[in-house]
Motif scaffolding. Structure first.
Motif, mmCIF file in Angstrom:
data_model
loop_
_atom_site.group_PDB
_atom_site.id
_atom_site.type_symbol
_atom_site.label_atom_id
_atom_site.label_comp_id
_atom_site.label_asym_id
_atom_site.label_seq_id
_atom_site.Cartn_x
_atom_site.Cartn_y
_atom_site.Cartn_z
ATOM 1 N N THR A 8 12.651 -16.430 21.397
ATOM 2 C CA THR A 8 12.814 -17.716 20.786
ATOM 3 C C THR A 8 14.598 -17.703 20.459
ATOM 4 O OG1 THR A 8 12.458 -17.055 18.664
ATOM 5 C CG2 THR A 8 10.607 -18.028 19.827
ATOM 6 N N GLY A 9 15.046 -19.027 20.448
ATOM 7 C CA GLY A 9 16.588 -19.132 20.157
ATOM 8 C C GLY A 9 17.443 -18.745 21.197
ATOM 9 N N GLY A 10 17.123 -18.778 22.592
ATOM 10 C CA GLY A 10 17.940 -18.280 23.550
ATOM 11 C C GLY A 10 19.030 -18.923 23.787
ATOM 12 N N SER A 11 19.219 -20.163 23.195
ATOM 13 C CA SER A 11 20.462 -21.015 23.044
ATOM 14 C C SER A 11 21.465 -20.651 21.950
ATOM 15 C CB SER A 11 20.441 -22.381 23.332
ATOM 16 O OG SER A 11 19.713 -23.016 22.282
ATOM 17 N N VAL A 14 22.941 -15.192 18.786
ATOM 18 C CA VAL A 14 22.098 -13.992 19.138
ATOM 19 C C VAL A 14 21.300 -14.033 20.360
ATOM 20 C CG1 VAL A 14 20.159 -12.469 18.182
ATOM 21 C CG2 VAL A 14 21.939 -13.638 16.551
ATOM 22 N N GLY A 15 20.601 -14.997 20.636
ATOM 23 C CA GLY A 15 19.772 -15.237 21.883
ATOM 24 C C GLY A 15 20.481 -14.998 23.008
ATOM 25 N N LYS A 16 21.824 -15.886 23.054
ATOM 26 C CA LYS A 16 22.751 -15.950 24.244
ATOM 27 C C LYS A 16 23.200 -14.517 24.489
ATOM 28 C CE LYS A 16 24.673 -20.560 24.031
ATOM 29 N NZ LYS A 16 26.012 -21.227 23.765
ATOM 30 N N ASN A 17 23.548 -13.865 23.334
ATOM 31 C CA ASN A 17 23.951 -12.311 23.655
ATOM 32 C C ASN A 17 22.932 -11.497 24.219
ATOM 33 O OD1 ASN A 17 26.865 -11.790 22.709
ATOM 34 N ND2 ASN A 17 26.111 -13.400 21.195
#
Length: 129
Positions: A8-11, A14-17
């Motif tokens: 969750t929070g891929g955009s 933290v999620g992108k990294n």
């Protein structure tokens, strides 16, 4: 066997990294956008978990907006983040997800330090309570 991971929070930062990290290239990872999965909707979250059946959840999603917006709308941030967290945790529990990693953050800066902050300044000043 390939481990199915739900991020969750891929955009977000933290999620992108996580998604861009070279060690994740061989993983099967679902990272739905907020348009694909509204984490504020418990039924939608539960149905997504039932369909995808993740083995591992990396929960890095939440309402973010910076310190000034947090100051202006503290209850909105509290309520949305509690709702998002509860929906993801309960869907993982009801769908018997084997592993769960919850990543949290906060907006807090020490009083009286020069701006902009430099990395070496973190955790070096007094906090206001």
């Amino acid at each position: 066997m390939t481990i199915k991971i739900l991020l969750t929070g891929g955009s977000g930062m933290v999620g992108k990294n996580i998604l861009e990290h070279p060690n994740t290239s061989g993983w099967r990872m679902d990272a739905p956008s907020s348009e694909e999965l509204n984490l504020l909707d418990s039924s939608q979250v539960h149905n997504y978990f039932e369909e995808k059946k993740p083995d591992l959840v990396i929960h890095a999603a939440g309402r973010v907006g910076g310190i000034q917006d947090n100051i202006r709308n503290p209850i909105l941030y509290l309520d949305d983040n509690l709702t998002i967290g509860r929906n993801v945790v309960m869907a993982a529990y009801h769908n018997r997800v084997g592993s769960f990693l919850n990543i949290g953050s906060t907006c807090m800066y020490p009083i009286g330090l020069e701006s902009p902050l430099r990395e070496e300044m973190i955790l070096s000043g007094k906090l206001r309570f």
